[in-house]
Enzyme design. Structure first.
Site, PDB file in Angstrom:
ATOM      1  N   TYR A 250      20.023 -28.551   7.607  1.00 60.44           N
ATOM      2  CA  TYR A 250      19.432 -29.112   8.358  1.00 60.44           C
ATOM      3  C   TYR A 250      20.575 -30.453   8.789  1.00 60.44           C
ATOM      4  CZ  TYR A 250      15.315 -26.873   9.227  1.00 60.44           C
ATOM      5  OH  TYR A 250      14.305 -25.353   9.644  1.00 60.44           O
TER       6      TYR A 250
ATOM      7  N   ASN B 192       0.470 -17.968  -2.347  1.00 59.40           N
ATOM      8  CA  ASN B 192       0.314 -19.530  -3.268  1.00 59.40           C
ATOM      9  C   ASN B 192       0.690 -20.605  -3.334  1.00 59.40           C
ATOM     10  OD1 ASN B 192       2.252 -17.040  -4.065  1.00 59.40           O
ATOM     11  ND2 ASN B 192       2.957 -18.837  -5.362  1.00 59.40           N
TER      12      ASN B 192
HETATM   13  N1  LIG Z   1       7.913 -24.541  10.694  1.00 60.95           N
HETATM   14  C1  LIG Z   1       6.908 -25.758   9.874  1.00 60.95           C
HETATM   15  O1  LIG Z   1       6.592 -26.461  10.790  1.00 60.95           O
HETATM   16  C2  LIG Z   1       7.307 -25.744   9.194  1.00 60.95           C
HETATM   17  C3  LIG Z   1       6.142 -25.706   8.132  1.00 60.95           C
HETATM   18  C4  LIG Z   1       6.134 -25.866   6.480  1.00 60.95           C
HETATM   19  C5  LIG Z   1       6.899 -25.099   5.580  1.00 60.95           C
HETATM   20  N2  LIG Z   1       7.555 -23.916   6.474  1.00 60.95           N
HETATM   21  C6  LIG Z   1       8.288 -23.367   5.994  1.00 60.95           C
HETATM   22  O2  LIG Z   1       7.323 -22.466   5.800  1.00 60.95           O
HETATM   23  C7  LIG Z   1       7.885 -21.645   4.557  1.00 60.95           C
HETATM   24  C8  LIG Z   1       6.516 -22.249   3.107  1.00 60.95           C
HETATM   25  O3  LIG Z   1       6.516 -23.015   2.471  1.00 60.95           O
HETATM   26  P1  LIG Z   1       6.164 -23.362   1.397  1.00 60.95           P
HETATM   27  O4  LIG Z   1       5.744 -25.000   1.974  1.00 60.95           O
HETATM   28  O5  LIG Z   1       4.538 -22.592   1.633  1.00 60.95           O
HETATM   29  O6  LIG Z   1       7.359 -23.195   0.765  1.00 60.95           O
HETATM   30  P2  LIG Z   1       6.680 -22.623  -0.399  1.00 60.95           P
HETATM   31  O7  LIG Z   1       5.694 -23.786  -1.678  1.00 60.95           O
HETATM   32  O8  LIG Z   1       7.545 -22.185  -1.543  1.00 60.95           O
HETATM   33  O9  LIG Z   1       5.809 -20.934  -1.064  1.00 60.95           O
HETATM   34  C9  LIG Z   1       6.442 -20.046  -0.598  1.00 60.95           C
HETATM   35  C10 LIG Z   1       5.686 -18.473  -0.901  1.00 60.95           C
HETATM   36  O10 LIG Z   1       6.632 -17.647  -1.064  1.00 60.95           O
HETATM   37  C11 LIG Z   1       6.121 -16.694  -1.971  1.00 60.95           C
HETATM   38  N3  LIG Z   1       7.124 -15.770  -1.406  1.00 60.95           N
HETATM   39  C12 LIG Z   1       8.347 -15.558  -1.133  1.00 60.95           C
HETATM   40  N4  LIG Z   1       9.176 -14.344  -1.193  1.00 60.95           N
HETATM   41  C13 LIG Z   1       7.874 -13.474  -0.816  1.00 60.95           C
HETATM   42  C14 LIG Z   1       8.449 -12.469  -0.377  1.00 60.95           C
HETATM   43  N5  LIG Z   1       8.952 -11.900  -0.364  1.00 60.95           N
HETATM   44  N6  LIG Z   1       6.825 -12.047   0.414  1.00 60.95           N
HETATM   45  C15 LIG Z   1       5.756 -12.345   0.155  1.00 60.95           C
HETATM   46  N7  LIG Z   1       5.819 -14.460   0.046  1.00 60.95           N
HETATM   47  C16 LIG Z   1       6.603 -14.300  -0.658  1.00 60.95           C
HETATM   48  C17 LIG Z   1       5.778 -17.493  -2.402  1.00 60.95           C
HETATM   49  O11 LIG Z   1       5.877 -16.677  -3.724  1.00 60.95           O
HETATM   50  P3  LIG Z   1       6.393 -16.736  -5.173  1.00 60.95           P
HETATM   51  O12 LIG Z   1       5.848 -17.875  -5.387  1.00 60.95           O
HETATM   52  O13 LIG Z   1       5.630 -16.262  -6.298  1.00 60.95           O
HETATM   53  O14 LIG Z   1       7.494 -16.586  -4.965  1.00 60.95           O
HETATM   54  C18 LIG Z   1       5.044 -18.293  -2.134  1.00 60.95           C
HETATM   55  O15 LIG Z   1       4.046 -18.579  -2.023  1.00 60.95           O
HETATM   56  C19 LIG Z   1       9.223 -21.970   3.470  1.00 60.95           C
HETATM   57  O16 LIG Z   1      10.109 -21.502   4.348  1.00 60.95           O
HETATM   58  C20 LIG Z   1       8.933 -23.187   4.642  1.00 60.95           C
HETATM   59  O17 LIG Z   1      10.080 -23.682   5.146  1.00 60.95           O
HETATM   60  C21 LIG Z   1       8.154 -24.081   7.666  1.00 60.95           C
END
Ligand SMILES: NC(=O)c1ccc[n+]([C@@H]2O[C@H](COP(=O)([O-])OP(=O)(O)OC[C@H]3O[C@@H](n4cnc5c(N)ncnc54)[C@H](OP(=O)(O)O)[C@@H]3O)[C@@H](O)[C@H]2O)c1
Length: 318
Positions: free
Chosen positions: A51, A152
């Site tokens: 970004y 999680n």
């Molecule tokens: N659009 C928006 O406004 C917005 C806002 C916030 C976040 N996001 C995006 O949403 C995503 C999640 O954000 P976050 O803050 O929650 O990130 P995070 O804390 O890193 O959480 C990611 C989650 O995805 C899980 N995961 C990893 N590989 C996976 C798979 N193959 N299948 C299913 N789950 C899997 C992880 O599990 P493990 O811990 O076991 O690896 C963890 O629970 C990121 O890409 C972030 O950039 C977007």
């Protein structure tokens, strides 16, 4: 003041803690003394260059919490000494990984009494996103079933709590070590996402009416396959920039609705922050802090947020 900055895009090691001039609030902004800064995947996208930021060096950091030290002209809603939390920073290169930060008033909300700065700093992006996804976009109701993917994770673990507080039946995916904690946060059924029979296991307990999708590129078709007729899939995250369906007819036959979103497109961010504050105050949503880091260890925090598995949030303490 001390601030974490990057002078070039690259790996987490480009982050350096430096002494720089404190900023001054302008009209319609407040100057906040940051007591804690949340760590989000998006912070790493600005650092890596995925970004854009308008200029270098830049200070990363989307979320934070602290005390107001000064207000700009025209600001009447806040005064010095107020405890606040904030979100939506970093895109202009002046983020929350700093001892002081200037924030537009519509990106700040009062931190309820009894809620710690760490919790406030952990809340903005993830609780705001869960709210925007489940309430504004999906209009989840108490009689429905929702599937939270990546439960999680930062967004996932608060989405589980929000959905449960709305009365919905909550299905969640996460690795096995997190299942008990996710059930205690409100999940009715938790599934390991690496099991071979994941789709069948989910539909056996009831096809979801709403899905919060954190890995759109991997699960676009899966969500159509497991969703109930008319399933609303809210897509918030992706590991790569491509996603495709392998059975369009399944999606067509179920009237699947895919809603892509970015929190910061919300027309009224301050209204969402007010809702987040109310959820923290009522304890309906309690962000879990997995670990804290100092500004000097911001590189480790940004590495860990992408590469480590944990439940909840990472937070920097200046
Ligand atoms: N659009 C928006 O406004 C917005 C806002 C916030 C976040 N996001 C995006 O949403 C995503 C999640 O954000 P976050 O803050 O929650 O990130 P995070 O804390 O890193 O959480 C990611 C989650 O995805 C899980 N995961 C990893 N590989 C996976 C798979 N193959 N299948 C299913 N789950 C899997 C992880 O599990 P493990 O811990 O076991 O690896 C963890 O629970 C990121 O890409 C972030 O950039 C977007």
């Amino acid at each position: 003041m001390r601030a974490v900055r990057f002078h070039e895009h690259g790996s987490p090691s480009v982050l350096q803690c430096e002494s720089i001039e404190s900023p001054t609030p302008t009209a319609g902004t407040v100057l906040v003394s940051v007591r804690a800064a949340g760590v989000n995947p998006v912070d790493t996208y600005f650092r890596s260059g995925e970004y854009a930021v308008p200029a270098l060096p830049a200070i990363p950091g989307t979320d934070g919490a602290g005390e107001i030290v000064a207000v700009g002209s025209g600001v009447t809603a806040f005064e010095p000494g107020d405890r606040v939390f904030l979100t939506g920073l970093g895109g202009d290169g002046s983020g929350s990984y700093a001892e002081e930060v200037v924030v537009p008033v519509d990106q700040v909300a009062t931190l309820p009494d009894g809620i710690s700065f760490e919790t406030g700093a952990a809340a903005g992006v993830v609780v705001g996103t869960a709210w925007r996804a489940l309430v504004d976009h999906a209009a989840l109701t108490a009689t429905e079933t929702v599937l939270i993917q990546g439960a999680n994770g930062g967004v996932g673990h608060v989405a589980v709590q929000l959905a449960a507080s709305m009365g919905a039946r909550v299905l969640a995916t996460a690795r096995e070590p997190y299942h008990d904690r996710l059930e205690s946060l409100g999940a009715d059924h938790v599934f390991s996402y690496d099991r071979d029979d994941l789709a069948g296991a989910i539909t056996n307990v009831g096809a979801p009416d709403v899905i919060l999708e954190t890995f759109v590129d991997e699960y676009l078709q899966f969500d159509a396959d497991v969703g109930a007729n008319g399933v609303r899939v809210v897509c918030i995250g992706n590991a790569t920039n491509e996603a495709s369906l392998t059975a369009v007819n399944t999606a067509k036959n179920k009237d699947v609705r895919y809603q892509f979103m970015t929190l910061f497109n919300a027309p009224d961010l301050s209204a969402i922050l007010e809702r987040v504050a109310a959820l923290l105050d009522s304890s309906d949503v309690v962000p879990q802090i997995e670990r804290t880091y100092t500004f000097e260890d911001a590189d480790d925090a940004q590495r860990d947020v992408l590469e480590e598995s944990f439940l909840g949030k990472l937070v920097l303490i200046p």
